[in-house]
Design an enzyme around this catalytic site. Structure first.
Site, mmCIF file in Angstrom:
data_model
loop_
_atom_site.group_PDB
_atom_site.id
_atom_site.type_symbol
_atom_site.label_atom_id
_atom_site.label_comp_id
_atom_site.label_asym_id
_atom_site.label_seq_id
_atom_site.Cartn_x
_atom_site.Cartn_y
_atom_site.Cartn_z
ATOM 1 N N GLY A 1 6.514 3.984 -18.312
ATOM 2 C CA GLY A 1 7.547 3.703 -17.179
ATOM 3 C C GLY A 1 9.008 4.091 -17.813
ATOM 4 O O GLY A 1 9.143 3.942 -19.269
ATOM 5 N N CYS A 2 9.798 4.437 -17.152
ATOM 6 C CA CYS A 2 11.185 4.852 -17.704
ATOM 7 C C CYS A 2 11.880 3.600 -18.195
ATOM 8 O O CYS A 2 12.459 3.854 -19.398
ATOM 9 C CB CYS A 2 11.944 5.625 -16.363
ATOM 10 S SG CYS A 2 12.257 4.706 -15.104
ATOM 11 N N TYR A 3 11.929 2.682 -17.597
ATOM 12 C CA TYR A 3 12.629 1.226 -17.993
ATOM 13 C C TYR A 3 11.694 0.759 -19.195
ATOM 14 O O TYR A 3 12.094 0.355 -20.256
ATOM 15 C CB TYR A 3 12.648 0.182 -16.900
ATOM 16 C CG TYR A 3 13.828 0.369 -15.845
ATOM 17 C CD1 TYR A 3 15.047 0.397 -16.410
ATOM 18 C CD2 TYR A 3 13.562 0.386 -14.654
ATOM 19 C CE1 TYR A 3 16.183 0.342 -15.434
ATOM 20 C CE2 TYR A 3 14.450 0.361 -13.727
ATOM 21 C CZ TYR A 3 15.973 0.480 -14.241
ATOM 22 O OH TYR A 3 16.808 0.445 -13.113
#
Lengths: 339, 339, 339, 339
Positions: free
Chosen positions: C147-149
């Site tokens: 995921g990006c975070y």
């Protein structure tokens, strides 16, 4: 006690700005705020800035003549084409200011050409700074407030044409608007990801404010290109026109200066200072500056205002003040929130 | 007639906001606005938003006790470390609100550690919403208005600590500010090209507002990271603290609600609605919301305000209103200009 | 000839970035790009940046195993919860990189708690810079990209925990993302008018990347607050943790430096230089810097990357390169487009 | 080994973009990067995006013919008026691409009128898409790359004039640029606080690119108004001209389509799709669309490019590729980084 006012279409951006202005107005008192899809919501849920006050709990109700009709003055902040039907059902005793386009155009053919469908008839045009308009507005029960682009361009162009300085048949305008001018409907091209960091044109050469500008200024022909700019508010219009004769900057400035002498909301900036939309944020102000193009000799006026202020809600409150016999500047700021 | 006020440091962003607020204030009347490099310029050249009014022609004069001293109240909006020397030369008869840091810290050692140099002594701390502060400010002749980050964080944190809900030794804050908080000096890293479209930290773990927040809230230790955000105004602080015992969202909200009951400028939002800095633009409003982190159980308060409003000029005018016996809300908006 | 690749979910922002990266990749050749609502449209209508090339005329087709199955490697860029069903219908012979969350979590209970519904099973986790992951990815046929975070925070935090520098039970993260991280669905709160000029939190204390970060880093507890920032791309994470013992900045930097020695896409900046998201735009780069908070002693790492680059499509191409035996850096930029 | 290139003026925005493009170019190899005030700094300190790679440690040295002279080709990215003096001291054996204005104008009188001072003489004009220019550039040792506005406007206008579609004496252009076009000097009006959220004109009617556009297009007269837009990169030009006879949209599109058939970097968008500057970010692409104004009949072309890409560094590398006998597209992207 104050004058009772109501807002139809209170969930949009112009509607939210009207609620803000009414809350800060010394004489106006809100009696109803209506919405379609958002009916039932509290004003502060729809407009987070209102959540800081008790007004945030004010309930939006369904748009309906009964809900609106107890007001002395009703603001209609509805999508173009929706205000005429509602207006027809409002009591004659209530004054009405329509922020939509339905009653702006005098010529039914122009309406049909640019908007489609039958024309609902023209109301008094709500731009007090045009010659003769202030008193007409003060005496009117129904006023059609100007379009946002139309206000920006007309304030720049009308005096030049009236003074015979420029050719009515050769006007070229490029005007950039912040995104709130495109409304609050969740359309993909208005997403922040799409808009931030870039600039693009839309409705090129075919924007529906063209006939309104022609009507308000007397221009015979206008090339008008609107741009969507990466900012929430503000319109900057670059208005150029072929000079009718050789024109100097001083002459162009003189014409604007004379036209707006004593006006509280339209200001010709000192020579050399150009308008910045940011300086008008939240205010009912239009800033102007004139120039003459060095290479082509075209006369040029740059005009900046807040599309939700002098371009919509502020203009509408200014008209309401006149219609109600209140001081024209009541509840309206002239200094923008900047930077 | 009104109360006469003057602004020292009128060319900066806080100074410009003070001029805007004074112009819209029903009781205050400007007698002098001073500047250093910009002395001699008209206010509207320095602050384009003022060019829309006659105030735009107001001349900025050199910063000098004589220029300021005829006012009943003087606002000092100078860079940190410059107000103490000027304040010492102002007449005792004039009330003074200092927007700088020089007189905020009680502990001389803290001043020397975080700012360097000798301490000028503490004035009454200008955050009326803290217990006991309102009456102290009302009775004071010299008030040190809060720092912008300090106001944002303190309003979120002080009630939690006072209620014993969270551990004073375990507070972690990340706060993002718009660029006007960094001032108006033309530094390369503040250029639009550098800032727009990106986010970055600065003064990491070493911002000088830390001792001020500790003093104002009673926190024993604060991890504070400031970020520069691509927006002109606004601070959003995420304040988290280890709970002193198991805490529910409702308890945290209850504490904030009680602390700010009746406060005109600090608002706990309805459950589920989180603060947005945009909703405070141009207003003297601080918006709060509380939560409890699902995984860690930490208590969290988000706090948003306009760094030039409740974080600087608005706060200062609020203090001035109290010091002058005027209504505390005079001349101050609670509804921000949004979107 | 090149390796044949297909993209499912090519109409979203991550899908568009995959098309851009594939077009510039020396070894990959697009065989199919699928979409739901946008099936039938040309790629350049959906992603204007593609309109500059012949790829702009590439037709998006309906998402369907047959359309995808001829590729050697398939990228799934679908909303969370939609990739598992499609993946189950893809031929075993095709390698698959899933940019969604469906196959990231090892623990079925964590999946059910944070995402709801039954768990589809874990795939190899696609963060090559974690110890042992590079070879695992190179040997895998199915990879779940991060995921990006999760990528932003994990790259900052994992080495500190692995080195025993910080307490696994006391990690506090505040991370701000550009709007493209919120996807392309036309939701009102993602409108440019709402987002520009302001900052706000969302999913406070309850973001679904928390279990992923805990799994990837070994953290025992994380307080995680995401913010929506007024920029189209980029994530800036402020990761703070209580030190396990007294820690200096040099020690923290040393740990990061060692962890990422030789890594092409993760970079510890020189001492004193802090990451700016703008510097990573369009690149597959993560920039890091460490500090120790002066007042609290907490260890702090700031991490910046492009949420569509190293946070999504870039990361996915990096994994695909490994799975296909290509140079890991093929087709990926390390220098962002700035300013 | 590659061709050795050097960059004079590597600390500015165009210089930084040159370094990025050279680093990603398959054939070019950097031998020197020079600066004035920033000499001695590492490239990654000056351009944070370079800090992600080893290039970040590359030292900038003082601008000096000896430092530059070992390169096969030298890029000059200096302020207007500074490249001629340096160019005169460079070895004749080195090819030179000047990104500044010093050698663009053929007419010495035009130079003196618009820039002042003596003229340094014209070099081959670096816009390969103009008729005959590609081969001239390929055979030249000295090339003057186009100005950013000049490229944007010329690519839109030149084909219309060449085809006799529009009047050379009646061209009106409004073009908005991102802030990187204004350079990196820390000027107050370029501060983020001033620029974000607003739009303003500058150098109204008197921009120095006017004679360059006239020379490149054959226009007899141009009204040109530049705007500063709140975005870091990108130019959007609205180019309108009075038709020489009645012109349809299809005719205008046909002329542009023919002019740029086969061109890798200039693209007429499909009918109905208008250029967005964001789609060109980081690419060497110019996007065009034509229209005819409904009310006035004026022919209108909208043109978008990245002012640092096709408007500066990208254009310069394209010219260098031609001069060096490399593939014209080597090292240049056509797909922008969007959103």
């Amino acid at each position: 006690m104050g004058t009772r006012v109501a807002v139809a279409g209170a969930s949009g951006y112009a509607g939210g700005e009207l609620l803000r202005l009414i809350a800060g107005h010394p004489e106006l008192q809100l009696t109803a705020a209506t919405a379609h899809q958002q009916a039932g919501a509290a004003a502060g849920q729809v407009h987070p800035q209102l959540a800081a006050t008790a007004l945030g709990e004010w309930p939006l109700v369904a748009t309906d003549p009964a809900a609106l009709g107890e007001a002395d003055l009703i603001f209609l902040a509805l999508p173009h084409g929706e205000s005429a039907a509602l207006a027809a059902r409002l009591p004659a005793s209530a004054k009405v200011v329509d922020l939509g386009a339905d009653h702006r155009l005098v010529d039914p053919a122009a309406w049909t050409e640019w908007y489609g469908g039958p024309h609902a008839g023209a109301w008094t045009y709500g731009l007090p700074e045009l010659p003769g308009h202030r008193s007409a507005i003060a005496g009117a029960d129904r006023v059609a407030a100007t379009g946002c682009y139309a206000a920006t361009v007309t304030l720049a162009l009308a005096p030049l044409l009236a003074a015979g300085l420029v050719e009515p048949a050769d006007v070229v305008v490029v005007a950039a608007s912040g995104t709130s001018g495109a409304g609050r409907a969740a359309k993909p091209h208005l997403l922040a990801s799409e808009v931030m960091g870039g600039l693009s044109p839309y409705k090129v050469g075919a924007h529906q404010h063209v006939p309104e500008i022609k009507q308000a200024t007397g221009a015979a022909s206008i090339s008008f290109t609107p741009l969507l700019a990466p900012m929430p508010r503000g319109i900057l219009a670059t208005v150029t026109a072929r000079p009718a004769r050789s024109v100097t900057v001083d002459e162009a400035r003189e014409v604007l200066d004379t036209a707006y002498q004593g006006e509280p909301f339209v200001r010709l900036l000192p020579a050399g200072q150009w308008p910045h939309t940011g300086a008008t944020l939240g205010a009912n102000t239009c800033l102007l500056q004139a120039g003459v193009d060095r290479d082509s000799g075209r006369v040029l006026v740059t005009s900046a205002l807040d599309n939700l202020g002098k371009g919509a809600a502020g203009q509408a409150v200014q008209c309401a003040n006149l219609m109600l016999g209140l001081p024209e500047t009541a509840g309206l700021a002239t200094i923008g929130v900047a930077p």
